[in-house]
Design a protein around this motif. Sequence first.
Motif, PDB file in Angstrom:
ATOM      1  N   ALA A 193      -4.817   3.602  -2.618  1.00 36.26           N
ATOM      2  CA  ALA A 193      -3.648   2.794  -2.496  1.00 36.26           C
ATOM      3  C   ALA A 193      -4.213   1.484  -1.587  1.00 36.26           C
ATOM      4  CB  ALA A 193      -2.277   2.918  -2.154  1.00 36.26           C
ATOM      5  N   PHE A 208       3.543   5.585  -7.128  1.00 33.61           N
ATOM      6  CA  PHE A 208       2.455   5.662  -8.312  1.00 33.61           C
ATOM      7  C   PHE A 208       1.417   6.930  -8.023  1.00 33.61           C
ATOM      8  CE2 PHE A 208       3.377   1.379  -8.482  1.00 33.61           C
ATOM      9  CZ  PHE A 208       3.455   0.994  -9.910  1.00 33.61           C
ATOM     10  N   THR A 220       0.773  -1.207  -0.002  1.00 34.18           N
ATOM     11  CA  THR A 220      -0.149   0.027  -0.131  1.00 34.18           C
ATOM     12  C   THR A 220       0.827   1.247  -0.013  1.00 34.18           C
ATOM     13  OG1 THR A 220      -1.852  -1.091   1.177  1.00 34.18           O
ATOM     14  CG2 THR A 220      -1.803   1.235   1.431  1.00 34.18           C
ATOM     15  N   ILE A 269       2.604   1.647  -3.564  1.00 34.81           N
ATOM     16  CA  ILE A 269       1.724   2.262  -4.397  1.00 34.81           C
ATOM     17  C   ILE A 269       1.515   3.627  -4.282  1.00 34.81           C
ATOM     18  CG2 ILE A 269      -0.692   2.063  -5.370  1.00 34.81           C
ATOM     19  CD1 ILE A 269      -0.599  -0.911  -4.893  1.00 34.81           C
TER      20      ILE A 269
END
Length: 301
Positions: free
Chosen positions: A95, A88, A81, A84
């Motif tokens: 996430a 990202f 998590t 991400i």
Amino acid sequence: MDFLNTYFNLVPVSLAQGTVYAFVGLGVMIPFRLLMLPDLTAEGSFPFGAAVAASAIAGGFGILPAMLFALLAGILAGGLTAIIHLFFKVTSLLAGIIVLTMLFSINIRVMGKPNTALFSFDTLFTALLGPAGGSPISQFAVLFVILCIICFTLLWFLHTELGLALRAVGANQVMASAQGLSTSWYVIVGIAIAGGFAATGGAIMAQYQSYADVNMGVGVLVIGLASTILGEAIVGRDTLFRQIFAPVVGAIIYFQAVALALSLGLRPSDLKLLTALFVLLALGLPILTERIRKRRSKLSQ
């Protein structure tokens, strides 16, 4: 009165359940309070830990390895998590949703089916309390001791150099970065630890109820949040000790309130609505109180 008899019969069970969900409360509190990041991973890592532990026990790995596997699974889920979220560039909420969605399919892969029964296997409770698994009050005693050990270990960790750096990142990422701390690394560590707590709670719950199910995580995030808010309202959060033990106190008291509601005739299907309304009230009450105070101060001028 009949409802009092019903309530007192439910107290030992609700105490044991409260200690289990206190792990979820800790898993919610760490990102929510220490890192100041909203996170939904607990709702996915809780059944993930249950699935991993149940599969390991059913596969003959033993209780302690199963608990360790569940802890590592939760750490991986929380770490994913955070990765991400950071790399990202998506919000921590999104996430967490992505990870808990993935974990639903992974849980079925891990167990090979939607659920795994443990009725014919040794669990934490049969190993410590005898073949029958002990009474609810003895189960609560065992879980409470384990929980206290873990809480004091967390308290010690947060006073170490790594723990202090993690708290500094949560307090002010810009200042922490200016001091040379890798904020991304500490966010990953914090959310990974939170995922480990929630997964450990799931592993214990699977052994407590003697089965794991892919849907057992539904609503646990709200329970963890309710436990944290309720505990903070009772013991406060002005010291680190109180911040850590607030979810524990809140979870135990929350399940006592659930037991009382059930004894008064509330349907089990209504509990999630009651929990959501409670969280909404706990979040909104301080705001309403402040507005009323400001309005009264204006009228008095």
